[in-house]
Design an enzyme around this catalytic site. Structure first.
Site, PDB file in Angstrom:
ATOM      1  N   VAL A 179       0.846  -1.195   0.000  1.00  0.00           N
ATOM      2  CA  VAL A 179       0.000   0.000   0.000  1.00  0.00           C
ATOM      3  C   VAL A 179       0.880   1.242   0.000  1.00  0.00           C
ATOM      4  O   VAL A 179       1.757   1.389   0.858  1.00  0.00           O
ATOM      5  CB  VAL A 179      -0.927   0.009   1.226  1.00  0.00           C
ATOM      6  N   ARG A 226      -2.819  13.516   0.677  1.00  0.00           N
ATOM      7  CA  ARG A 226      -3.913  14.344   1.211  1.00  0.00           C
ATOM      8  C   ARG A 226      -4.948  14.713   0.140  1.00  0.00           C
ATOM      9  O   ARG A 226      -5.489  15.811   0.132  1.00  0.00           O
ATOM     10  CB  ARG A 226      -3.363  15.615   1.888  1.00  0.00           C
ATOM     11  N   GLY A 282      -7.207  12.045  -0.648  1.00  0.00           N
ATOM     12  CA  GLY A 282      -8.199  10.993  -0.477  1.00  0.00           C
ATOM     13  C   GLY A 282      -7.894   9.699  -1.203  1.00  0.00           C
ATOM     14  O   GLY A 282      -8.750   8.799  -1.241  1.00  0.00           O
ATOM     15  N   SER A 301       3.229  -0.077   8.352  1.00  0.00           N
ATOM     16  CA  SER A 301       4.444   0.731   8.388  1.00  0.00           C
ATOM     17  C   SER A 301       4.271   1.904   9.342  1.00  0.00           C
ATOM     18  O   SER A 301       5.220   2.331  10.006  1.00  0.00           O
ATOM     19  CB  SER A 301       4.786   1.234   6.980  1.00  0.00           C
ATOM     20  N   GLU A 302       3.055   2.429   9.426  1.00  0.00           N
ATOM     21  CA  GLU A 302       2.712   3.498  10.358  1.00  0.00           C
ATOM     22  C   GLU A 302       1.405   3.116  11.053  1.00  0.00           C
ATOM     23  O   GLU A 302       0.327   3.238  10.467  1.00  0.00           O
ATOM     24  CB  GLU A 302       2.560   4.827   9.627  1.00  0.00           C
ATOM     25  N   TYR A 327      -4.047   2.932  10.082  1.00  0.00           N
ATOM     26  CA  TYR A 327      -5.055   1.939   9.709  1.00  0.00           C
ATOM     27  C   TYR A 327      -6.217   1.800  10.686  1.00  0.00           C
ATOM     28  O   TYR A 327      -7.213   1.149  10.369  1.00  0.00           O
ATOM     29  CB  TYR A 327      -4.369   0.600   9.441  1.00  0.00           C
ATOM     30  N   PHE A 363       4.457  -9.695   5.022  1.00  0.00           N
ATOM     31  CA  PHE A 363       4.005  -9.924   3.651  1.00  0.00           C
ATOM     32  C   PHE A 363       3.757  -8.594   2.969  1.00  0.00           C
ATOM     33  O   PHE A 363       3.121  -8.483   1.967  1.00  0.00           O
ATOM     34  CB  PHE A 363       2.725 -10.800   3.630  1.00  0.00           C
TER      35      PHE A 363
END
Length: 420
Positions: A82, A90, A92, A118-119, A123, A420
């Site tokens: 992703v 920013r 969308g 990753s951050e 999510y 993964f």
């Protein structure tokens, strides 16, 4: 801005993946690793956002089966790759890809979505909860001793036939890969969070790109054998280092599995005894890893925890009835899920160690929580009681929290063995 979101075509993979690499810092992966991920990419389950002929957004979903409490192997989408280009933040794009992806996963009849973040802050907006942790250790082998259990008694044989022998093997050799994969597969049903690997995934642990080594040796593999059968293995790299007083090399462990306590301990003792080294580093173990009880001084192993697998219930009813429950439970959950509104509302969960049902109901709720908390608690690694202590679960019927929290638990800590 005029952009187009479309399913990934095979001819577009190179540009799509290059966009992903750029978003993650612009370092090109070694050819061997890049080739592996090209072969593993499921194009029909991957999307790209295009601005003209430029790829500005990427997202994919692997076809996995996830072990859940009770041992069932449940279809799950492994969300991966992703990214959004720095020039298109920013606007969308991420939200639109998450919307498209969760709608797709629902249409594929997969009740769960999974990812490693990753951050982590990103999510939660889309309903994911941190469901597992991973343990890292740095064992000072100049000070720490490792014990090996006595093989006699129980399944052991007093005549020595229970002895474990260790053998250095070539990691990439097909027969060695097959033997290691069989040992891995034997663990999958016994631990929530583990993935049943599809063909091709056995190559992931043995990728040995130059950028990955950082002064380390090539990947090494040691097999544990008993009576000619492989009963465990470990893969690792050695980073030689020296100081005035002598050698101080480090063993960096990629993975280690044993089918029984003696094989498991023998492999750890091997790692701790490698010449010219004084430390063993491992970055990903389950939080209940038995090695913690083999070492003579856990403080000198520097244990640390971090978040690992994030779980999203795409279909609340199907996901909750796919697993079993440690103790009998009959509870009405009032679920909040603004991003996937088909999950909103009240669900009656009835379950025990043999099975479960989860259906819509108009009955009064016993607990109120969001789909994020359900994802966090789903594999049994985080208790609903702990989440309630943080104000994230509200008890509406006295006693319901203790009942549900105990039932959701797992005797074995959930664990994701690889990314993964």
């Amino acid at each position: 801005m005029t952009t187009e979101t479309r399913i990934l075509g095979r001819a577009d993979w190179d540009r799509w993946y290059a966009s992903l690499e750029l978003a993650f810092g612009g370092v090109t992966e070694p050819p061997e690793e890049r080739s592996l991920y090209e072969s593993l990419t499921e194009h029909e389950r991957s999307i790209g956002v295009w601005d003209g002929d430029q790829c500005v957004g990427t997202a994919g979903a692997f076809s996995f089966r996830l072990t859940v409490p009770g041992g069932a192997s449940v279809p799950a989408a492994g969300v991966t790759m992703v990214s959004v280009a720095a020039t298109h933040r920013r606007r969308g794009l991420l939200t639109s890809m998450m919307r498209r992806q969760l709608d797709d996963i629902r249409s594929w009849d997969e009740p769960l979505a999974l990812l490693t973040a990753s951050e982590p802050a990103i999510y939660g907006r889309y309903g994911y909860g941190a469901a597992t942790q991973q343990l890292s250790l740095r064992i000072d082998t100049s000070q720490v001793r490792l014990s090996v259990p006595d093989g006699r008694g129980g399944d052991g044989d007093a005549d020595g036939t229970d002895e474990v022998s260790l053998r250095l093997a070539t990691p990439h050799e097909p027969a060695v890969l097959e033997a290691c994969e069989a040992v891995y597969a034997a663990h999958v049903a016994g631990r929530p969070g583990m993935l049943a690997r599809q063909p091709g995934w056995e190559r992931l642990p043995v990728v040995d790109g130059k950028q990955e080594k950082d002064g380390m040796s090539p990947l090494q593999c040691v097999l544990a054998e008993r009576r000619g059968e492989v009963v465990g293995f470990t893969r690792y790299r050695v980073k030689p280092e020296w100081e005035e007083a002598g050698p101080k090399g480090t063993v960096h462990v990629s993975d280690l599995y044993g089918l029984d306590p003696r094989a498991y301990a023998a492999l750890w003792r091997h790692l701790a005894g490698i010449d010219l080294t004084s430390a063993v580093v491992v970055r990903n173990l389950p939080v209940d890893a038995p090695v913690q009880h083999l070492v003579s001084d856990i403080r000198r192993c520097e244990p640390r925890l971090r978040d690992s697998l994030y779980v999203r219930l795409v279909e609340v009813g199907a996901a909750l009835q796919a697993r079993t429950y440690r103790t009998p439970v009959d509870v009405v959950l009032e679920v909040e899920d603004s991003f996937c509104p088909w999950n909103e509302g009240r669900w009656r969960l009835c379950g025990d160690p043999k099975g479960a049902s989860c259906e819509r109901t108009a009955d009064q709720p016993d607990l109120r929580l969001s789909v994020n908390e359900l994802g966090t608690a789903y594999l049994g690694g985080v208790s609903l009681t702990a989440l309630a202590g943080a104000g994230r679960v509200r008890e509406l019927r006295p006693g319901a929290l203790a009942e549900a929290s105990t039932a959701f638990g797992s005797d074995v800590a959930p664990w994701l063995p690889h990314g993964f």
